[in-house]
Design a protein around this motif. Structure first.
Motif, short mmCIF file in Angstrom:
data_model
loop_
_atom_site.label_atom_id
_atom_site.label_comp_id
_atom_site.label_asym_id
_atom_site.label_seq_id
_atom_site.Cartn_x
_atom_site.Cartn_y
_atom_site.Cartn_z
N LEU A 188 21.43 -33.72 66.03
CA LEU A 188 22.90 -33.40 65.40
C LEU A 188 23.08 -34.16 63.97
CD1 LEU A 188 24.73 -34.01 68.90
CD2 LEU A 188 23.95 -31.77 67.60
N TYR A 189 23.17 -33.35 62.90
CA TYR A 189 22.99 -33.96 61.81
C TYR A 189 24.72 -33.89 61.20
CZ TYR A 189 21.89 -34.80 57.09
OH TYR A 189 21.81 -35.51 55.62
N PHE A 190 25.15 -34.92 61.18
CA PHE A 190 26.71 -35.32 60.75
C PHE A 190 26.76 -35.47 59.26
CE2 PHE A 190 26.67 -36.08 65.29
CZ PHE A 190 27.73 -35.38 65.57
N SER A 191 27.00 -34.57 58.47
CA SER A 191 26.58 -34.90 57.07
C SER A 191 27.93 -34.05 56.36
CB SER A 191 25.37 -34.51 56.63
OG SER A 191 25.13 -34.53 55.37
N ALA A 192 27.79 -34.11 54.75
CA ALA A 192 28.54 -33.36 53.92
C ALA A 192 28.29 -33.63 52.63
CB ALA A 192 30.16 -34.12 53.92
N GLY A 193 28.23 -32.38 51.76
CA GLY A 193 27.80 -32.53 50.50
C GLY A 193 28.36 -33.43 49.37
N TRP A 194 29.61 -34.05 49.69
CA TRP A 194 30.43 -34.82 48.60
C TRP A 194 29.81 -36.24 48.86
CZ3 TRP A 194 32.20 -38.58 51.95
CH2 TRP A 194 32.88 -38.41 52.93
N CYS A 195 28.98 -36.49 50.08
CA CYS A 195 28.46 -37.77 50.30
C CYS A 195 27.19 -38.25 49.94
CB CYS A 195 28.48 -37.93 52.13
SG CYS A 195 27.30 -39.30 53.03
N SER A 196 26.98 -39.05 48.86
CA SER A 196 25.77 -39.23 48.16
C SER A 196 24.67 -39.85 49.04
CB SER A 196 26.21 -40.46 47.02
OG SER A 196 24.95 -40.95 46.39
N PRO A 197 24.85 -40.82 50.28
CA PRO A 197 23.97 -40.99 50.92
C PRO A 197 23.22 -39.73 51.64
CG PRO A 197 25.58 -42.69 51.16
CD PRO A 197 26.15 -41.55 50.43
N CYS A 198 24.18 -38.90 52.10
CA CYS A 198 23.89 -37.54 52.84
C CYS A 198 23.12 -36.88 51.71
CB CYS A 198 25.05 -36.66 53.03
SG CYS A 198 26.13 -37.53 54.31
N ARG A 199 23.51 -36.69 50.42
CA ARG A 199 22.38 -35.94 49.63
C ARG A 199 21.04 -36.61 49.27
NH1 ARG A 199 27.15 -35.87 47.00
NH2 ARG A 199 26.28 -37.27 44.99
N ASP A 200 21.27 -37.95 49.35
CA ASP A 200 19.87 -38.56 49.61
C ASP A 200 18.74 -38.16 50.67
OD1 ASP A 200 20.52 -39.73 47.11
OD2 ASP A 200 21.20 -41.75 47.93
N PHE A 201 19.51 -38.18 51.83
CA PHE A 201 18.79 -38.05 53.14
C PHE A 201 18.41 -36.70 53.45
CE2 PHE A 201 18.35 -37.52 57.59
CZ PHE A 201 17.16 -38.18 58.04
N THR A 202 19.15 -35.74 53.06
CA THR A 202 19.00 -34.43 53.44
C THR A 202 17.44 -33.94 52.83
OG1 THR A 202 21.36 -33.88 53.41
CG2 THR A 202 19.96 -31.90 53.35
N PRO A 203 17.18 -33.99 51.77
CA PRO A 203 15.96 -33.65 51.35
C PRO A 203 14.70 -34.23 52.31
CG PRO A 203 17.02 -34.03 49.51
CD PRO A 203 17.72 -34.74 50.62
N ILE A 204 14.89 -35.42 52.75
CA ILE A 204 13.92 -36.17 53.64
C ILE A 204 13.92 -35.40 54.84
CG2 ILE A 204 13.10 -38.18 54.68
CD1 ILE A 204 14.57 -39.67 52.27
N LEU A 205 15.03 -35.29 55.47
CA LEU A 205 15.14 -34.35 56.61
C LEU A 205 14.58 -32.90 56.63
CD1 LEU A 205 16.13 -34.03 59.73
CD2 LEU A 205 18.47 -33.47 58.66
N CYS A 206 15.20 -32.44 55.36
CA CYS A 206 14.08 -30.89 55.26
C CYS A 206 12.78 -30.95 55.09
CB CYS A 206 14.72 -30.56 53.64
SG CYS A 206 14.94 -28.94 53.51
N ASP A 207 12.15 -31.87 54.52
CA ASP A 207 10.72 -32.14 54.59
C ASP A 207 10.08 -32.21 55.99
OD1 ASP A 207 10.67 -31.87 51.79
OD2 ASP A 207 10.22 -33.81 51.35
N PHE A 208 10.85 -33.24 56.74
CA PHE A 208 10.61 -33.39 58.06
C PHE A 208 10.67 -32.09 59.02
CE2 PHE A 208 11.93 -34.92 62.39
CZ PHE A 208 10.98 -35.97 62.67
N TYR A 209 11.68 -31.45 58.67
CA TYR A 209 12.11 -30.24 59.58
C TYR A 209 10.69 -29.26 59.38
CZ TYR A 209 14.60 -26.40 61.06
OH TYR A 209 14.97 -25.02 61.78
N THR A 210 10.34 -28.87 57.98
CA THR A 210 9.44 -28.04 57.51
C THR A 210 8.36 -28.33 57.93
OG1 THR A 210 11.10 -27.62 55.50
CG2 THR A 210 8.63 -27.06 55.55
N GLU A 211 7.76 -29.55 57.86
CA GLU A 211 6.50 -30.00 58.51
C GLU A 211 6.28 -29.98 60.02
OE1 GLU A 211 4.59 -33.80 57.30
OE2 GLU A 211 6.25 -33.88 55.61
#
Length: 156
Positions: free
Chosen positions: A31-54
């Motif tokens: 469950l990913y609680f996040s938002a586009g306006w949130c800087s730490p979210c924008r930092d982590f989302t690409p990491i989660l994206c890579d994890f998910y894709t792998e």
């Protein structure tokens, strides 16, 4: 997971409605609680994206894992923009679904980003998914899988 999203529809990145019970059956769910306006979210989302894709595209069979994005964006348009710009091909609770408030309360979300890893029943495996992915990478998934009581041939 059926317990948590029972009878609800989720949306895919391309806007399709998806039956939650069908999509999340026999999977470990983040469950990913996040938002586009949130800087730490924008930092982590690409990491989660890579994890998910792998896990889903580079392992055979795909890992029994799904992410459900619960938005804290300011508008539906902001949510869609954030999903299109940065998210993996995972699911989301529709922006206007008031259930997001219940989920934030149930999982004690006081700050974002937060990645809560849950069993199908909604029982928490860890509320430190973000830290575990950052620290351990793919290896943390095996621990989640063992905790989730999902028996499947999966090797990372």
């Amino acid at each position: 997971m059926v317990d948590v999203f029972s009878g609800r529809l989720l949306v895919s990145k391309d806007g399709r409605s998806v039956d939650a019970e069908e999509a999340l059956q026999n999977k470990v769910v983040g469950l990913y609680f996040s938002a586009g306006w949130c800087s730490p979210c924008r930092d982590f989302t690409p990491i989660l994206c890579d994890f998910y894709t792998e896990l889903l595209e580079e392992t055979h069979p795909p890992a029994p894992f799904e992410v459900v994005f619960i938005s804290s964006d300011h508008s539906a348009e902001d949510m869609v923009g954030y999903m299109h710009a940065m998210h993996g091909d995972w699911l989301a609770l529709p922006f206007h679904d008031p259930y997001k408030h219940d989920l934030k309360k149930k999982y004690n979300i006081t700050a974002i980003p937060k990645l809560v890893i849950v069993k199908q029943s909604g029982e928490v495996i860890t509320d430190k998914g973000r830290k575990q992915i950052r620290d351990k990478g793919l290896s943390c998934f095996r621990n989640w899988l063992e905790s989730a009581d999902i028996f499947q041939n999966f090797s990372s």
